[in-house]
Design an enzyme around this catalytic site. Structure first.
Site, PDB file in Angstrom:
ATOM      1  N   TYR A  35       0.807  -1.229   0.000  1.00 46.84           N
ATOM      2  CA  TYR A  35       0.000   0.000   0.000  1.00 46.84           C
ATOM      3  C   TYR A  35       0.835   1.271   0.000  1.00 46.84           C
ATOM      4  CZ  TYR A  35      -4.549  -2.057   0.067  1.00 46.84           C
ATOM      5  OH  TYR A  35      -5.685  -2.716  -0.306  1.00 46.84           O
TER       6      TYR A  35
ATOM      7  N   LYS B 213       2.487 -15.167   4.185  1.00 49.67           N
ATOM      8  CA  LYS B 213       2.811 -16.080   3.082  1.00 49.67           C
ATOM      9  C   LYS B 213       4.327 -16.266   3.107  1.00 49.67           C
ATOM     10  CE  LYS B 213       1.671 -18.371  -0.702  1.00 49.67           C
ATOM     11  NZ  LYS B 213       0.921 -19.648  -0.637  1.00 49.67           N
TER      12      LYS B 213
ATOM     13  N   ASP C 226      -3.514 -18.229   1.963  1.00 42.70           N
ATOM     14  CA  ASP C 226      -4.388 -19.022   1.089  1.00 42.70           C
ATOM     15  C   ASP C 226      -5.140 -20.077   1.904  1.00 42.70           C
ATOM     16  OD1 ASP C 226      -1.730 -19.782   1.385  1.00 42.70           O
ATOM     17  OD2 ASP C 226      -1.690 -21.025  -0.401  1.00 42.70           O
TER      18      ASP C 226
ATOM     19  N   ASP D 221      -6.837  -6.344   3.659  1.00 42.56           N
ATOM     20  CA  ASP D 221      -7.895  -5.752   2.836  1.00 42.56           C
ATOM     21  C   ASP D 221      -8.705  -6.848   2.152  1.00 42.56           C
ATOM     22  OD1 ASP D 221      -9.330  -3.698   1.739  1.00 42.56           O
ATOM     23  OD2 ASP D 221      -8.028  -3.513  -0.004  1.00 42.56           O
TER      24      ASP D 221
END
Ligand code: NAD
Length: 354
Positions: free
Chosen positions: A142, A189, A222, A246
């Site tokens: 971001y 991740k 995931d 988000d």
């Protein structure tokens, strides 16, 4: 008599003016003494004031410490950026990918808190979901650091720092202690992004594990998405870097009835800004059909932040009654009422319960 609460009201774009007007109506009807200070941000502000984020808006929120904000539009793709140059600030103008990101950064709003829970009467896939999402709000992709390496290669920079991660983790631990939440999962991740997400996981875990009453777990993003749609009750609190936060917020909103019912708070050391998870919904803007629930629930969070717990309870209870009754709800909830009619119904319930 105590002084009124000064709140900078940013209606924003699209459905923003409709849903913020509804939330304001309800807060006023609850008898909270508020001085609403109108401000501008977004594309409407760009048209009227020549700037999507006037410096006066940022100054007003800094001064009063509080804002209730409607969604603001950001054009997709292209080279749209917000250039922000504060008067008297000798540093170079700062550039942001959207008005909301600019406000969060300029005001130091380092965490986005997004509770996700079922309300009676709202059609949804699950019952009894009760999650809190803590989204790191100041860095990650971001920061909007992108460039074309050559005509056919675009590049974005992901930044994660120990300081920002520890800060959001400390906030999460403190929030969980205050609200008696017991379990938090750090989402990452790090099997692929070994340095950035690896640092997020390690730094967040070190902070959270200092609070013995909190059980700390971790999950790759995931696998979390799969778990949330299959067994959302297995989670309590989630701590995520900015982008995953988000995306997972919208997914989680879908578990409890959609974007129309998902509130949020952006909190910093000296300031806070309350806004719904949803965007400007251009497809339904100006039609008096937007669901005001998310904005009203954001206002409920704001009242709790202000120490107006009694008014917050009463509004939440009046809203729950309207949602359960279903005769005055908006089309996304299966009803035929408009935004204003639904807000009026909440007000009627508030008055009746006095
Ligand atoms: P969106 O949230 O505006 O809309 C997605 C879908 O949800 C649409 O079908 C919309 O009609 C529906 N929806 C959203 N809010 C609703 C409500 N209160 N009641 C009923 N239905 C509702 O997302 P988008 O279309 O991806 O984004 C539109 C614009 O909003 C973009 O410019 C985006 O940048 C901006 N945006 C702003 C913010 C913010 O200011 N915080 C957040 C998200 C998106």
């Amino acid at each position: 008599m105590s002084a009124p609460h000064d709140i900078v009201l940013l209606p924003g774009d699209g459905i923003g003016p409709e849903v913020t007007a509804a939330a304001r109506l309800v807060v006023d009807a609850a008898g909270v003494d508020v001085r609403w200070l109108p401000g501008q941000a977004g594309l409407e502000a760009a048209r009227e004031a020549g700037n999507p984020l006037p410096e006066a808006t940022v100054d007003a929120i800094r001064r009063h410490g509080l804002s209730m904000k409607g969604p603001t539009a950001t054009p997709f793709g292209g080279s749209y950026r917000i250039e922000f140059e504060a008067a008297g600030d000798s540093s170079a103008p700062r550039s942001y990918p959207s008005v909301t990101v600019a406000l969060r950064k300029e005001l130091g709003l380092f965490v986005n808190v997004r509770p996700v829970r079922n309300y009676p009467g709202i059609p949804s896939r699950y019952r009894d979901v009760d999650l809190v999402i803590f989204r790191e709000n100041s860095e990650d992709l971001y920061l909007g650091i992108e460039r074309m390496r050559d005509a056919d290669t675009a590049e974005a920079t992901k930044i994660i720092t120990r300081g920002a991660t520890e800060r959001v983790a400390r906030f999460a631990a403190d929030y969980m202690r205050r609200t008696q939440r017991k379990r938090v999962s750090i989402i990452h991740k790090s099997n692929i992004l070994k340095l950035t997400d690896g640092l997020f996981l390690e730094a967040a875990r070190a902070v959270l594990e200092q609070t013995p009453e909190i059980e700390v777990g971790q999950r790759v993003v995931d696998a979390l998405c799969l778990d949330l749609v299959m067994q959302p009750h297995s989670y309590d609190c989630l701590l995520l870097p900015n982008l995953y936060g988000d995306i997972v917020s919208d997914l989680a909103a879908g578990l409890v009835g959609g974007l129309g019912v998902a509130p949020g708070a952006n909190i910093g050391t000296d300031c806070a800004m309350f806004e719904a998870v949803h965007g400007t919904a251009p497809d339904i803007a100006g039609k008096d059909v937007a669901n005001p629930t998310a904005m009203i629930l954001s206002a409920v969070m704001m009242l709790r932040y202000l120490g107006e717990g009694d008014a917050a309870e009463r509004i939440e209870s009046a809203l729950s009654t309207v949602l359960a009754d279903q005769s005055s709800v908006t089309p996304d909830l299966g009803g035929t009422a408009g935004t204003r009619k639904m807000a009026d119904a909440v007000v009627e319930n508030l008055i009746r319960s006095r």
